[in-house]
Design an enzyme around this catalytic site. Structure first.
Site, PDB file in Angstrom:
ATOM      1  N   LYS A 197      -2.510   3.602   1.160  1.00  0.00           N
ATOM      2  CA  LYS A 197      -1.244   4.330   1.234  1.00  0.00           C
ATOM      3  C   LYS A 197      -1.491   5.666   1.936  1.00  0.00           C
ATOM      4  O   LYS A 197      -2.176   6.537   1.385  1.00  0.00           O
ATOM      5  CB  LYS A 197      -0.701   4.554  -0.189  1.00  0.00           C
ATOM      6  CG  LYS A 197       0.605   5.319  -0.270  1.00  0.00           C
ATOM      7  CD  LYS A 197       1.083   5.332  -1.712  1.00  0.00           C
ATOM      8  CE  LYS A 197       2.408   6.039  -1.865  1.00  0.00           C
ATOM      9  NZ  LYS A 197       2.966   5.896  -3.226  1.00  0.00           N
TER      10      LYS A 197
ATOM     11  N   ARG B  79       6.523   9.209 -12.968  1.00  0.00           N
ATOM     12  CA  ARG B  79       6.911  10.618 -12.866  1.00  0.00           C
ATOM     13  C   ARG B  79       7.861  11.043 -13.973  1.00  0.00           C
ATOM     14  O   ARG B  79       8.325  12.183 -13.978  1.00  0.00           O
ATOM     15  CB  ARG B  79       7.562  10.872 -11.503  1.00  0.00           C
ATOM     16  CG  ARG B  79       6.643  10.573 -10.333  1.00  0.00           C
ATOM     17  CD  ARG B  79       7.307  10.859  -9.020  1.00  0.00           C
ATOM     18  NE  ARG B  79       6.513  10.379  -7.887  1.00  0.00           N
ATOM     19  CZ  ARG B  79       6.877  10.467  -6.623  1.00  0.00           C
ATOM     20  NH1 ARG B  79       8.037  11.044  -6.307  1.00  0.00           N
ATOM     21  NH2 ARG B  79       6.106  10.003  -5.661  1.00  0.00           N
TER      22      ARG B  79
ATOM     23  N   GLU C 169       8.293  -0.035  -6.339  1.00  0.00           N
ATOM     24  CA  GLU C 169       7.294   0.860  -6.920  1.00  0.00           C
ATOM     25  C   GLU C 169       8.012   1.806  -7.872  1.00  0.00           C
ATOM     26  O   GLU C 169       8.761   2.683  -7.434  1.00  0.00           O
ATOM     27  CB  GLU C 169       6.575   1.662  -5.839  1.00  0.00           C
ATOM     28  CG  GLU C 169       5.621   2.719  -6.397  1.00  0.00           C
ATOM     29  CD  GLU C 169       5.038   3.632  -5.331  1.00  0.00           C
ATOM     30  OE1 GLU C 169       4.485   4.688  -5.713  1.00  0.00           O
ATOM     31  OE2 GLU C 169       5.142   3.303  -4.125  1.00  0.00           O
TER      32      GLU C 169
ATOM     33  N   THR D   4       2.122   6.379  -8.677  1.00  0.00           N
ATOM     34  CA  THR D   4       1.648   7.667  -9.188  1.00  0.00           C
ATOM     35  C   THR D   4       0.623   7.487 -10.305  1.00  0.00           C
ATOM     36  O   THR D   4       0.629   8.201 -11.303  1.00  0.00           O
ATOM     37  CB  THR D   4       2.815   8.565  -9.650  1.00  0.00           C
ATOM     38  OG1 THR D   4       3.930   8.421  -8.781  1.00  0.00           O
ATOM     39  CG2 THR D   4       2.405  10.035  -9.637  1.00  0.00           C
TER      40      THR D   4
END
Length: 217
Positions: free
Chosen positions: A130, A46, A42, A70
């Site tokens: 998640k 960011r 993943e 994200t």
């Protein structure tokens, strides 16, 4: 499309959560993880280099199940798909974000923290969620509490997951995967210590292989 797309297939039940500072780090990192038996990653959005990093792995390490993390807004979906991500993850979810991933066919793992959020995502067709931040949400005890009233949902707890507790979490019957950053410490990425990252990945792979009576993913 009116229902969520299925995730790509991969073997590892540990998902490394990665925040890169430079796109050039992505390919050697992916190869180091693969060498240690981890075939999923993943790469989080960011840092401004994230899309370039995703594209590099998609182009050069196609055997890696490549996730983009994200995702915070609907506009992120098209961006990560164009970069080559095969699935997406988020720390939470919004109706607009879920509408978009379903419409565009991006396999997706929405983030949840409360039973109400679990119920909403489940009603939209998502059965792998998640749990984030897992430690603050109650960790193993929260997973146990959710298992009885919502037995058909599986989780990928992320946040506070580490080398010492990941197999304990995977032993819960409603945990399919775990996510964590311990497999690729930032200091090792920055220093290019790819051999050490392979060792961490192999150690996690070996612990999984040695763990007895884990439920199926």
């Amino acid at each position: 499309m009116t229902t969520p797309a299925p995730l790509p297939s991969f073997k590892s039940r540990v998902v490394p959560v990665i925040a890169l500072s430079e796109a050039r780090q992505a390919v050697p990192l992916a190869r180091a993880l693969l060498a240690g038996g981890i075939d999923v990653i993943e790469i989080t959005l960011r840092h401004p280099c994230a899309l370039d990093a995703i594209k590099a792995v998609a182009d050069e390490v196609p055997e890696m199940a490549l996730g983009a993390g994200t995702l915070l807004q609907a506009a992120d979906v098209d961006k990560v798909m164009r970069a080559g991500a095969r699935f997406g993850l988020s720390p939470g979810h919004t109706p607009d974000l879920l509408d978009t991933v379903i419409a565009q066919g991006l396999p997706f793992v929405p983030g949840v923290m409360t039973p109400s959020e679990v119920m909403y995502a489940r009603n939209r067709g998502f059965k792998l969620l998640k749990l984030f931040p897992a430690a603050q949400a109650g960790g193993q005890q929260m997973l146990k509490a959710l298992a009885s009233p919502i037995p058909d949902v599986r989780f990928c707890p992320t946040g506070g997951v580490n080398e010492d507790n990941f197999t304990t979490l995977l032993a819960e019957r409603n945990v399919a995967l775990v996510g964590g950053s311990w497999l690729a410490p930032l200091a090792d990425i920055e220093a290019g210590r790819w051999g050490l990252i392979t060792q961490l990945a192999q150690r996690a792979t070996d612990k999984l292989a040695a763990a007895a009576n884990l439920p199926q993913a």
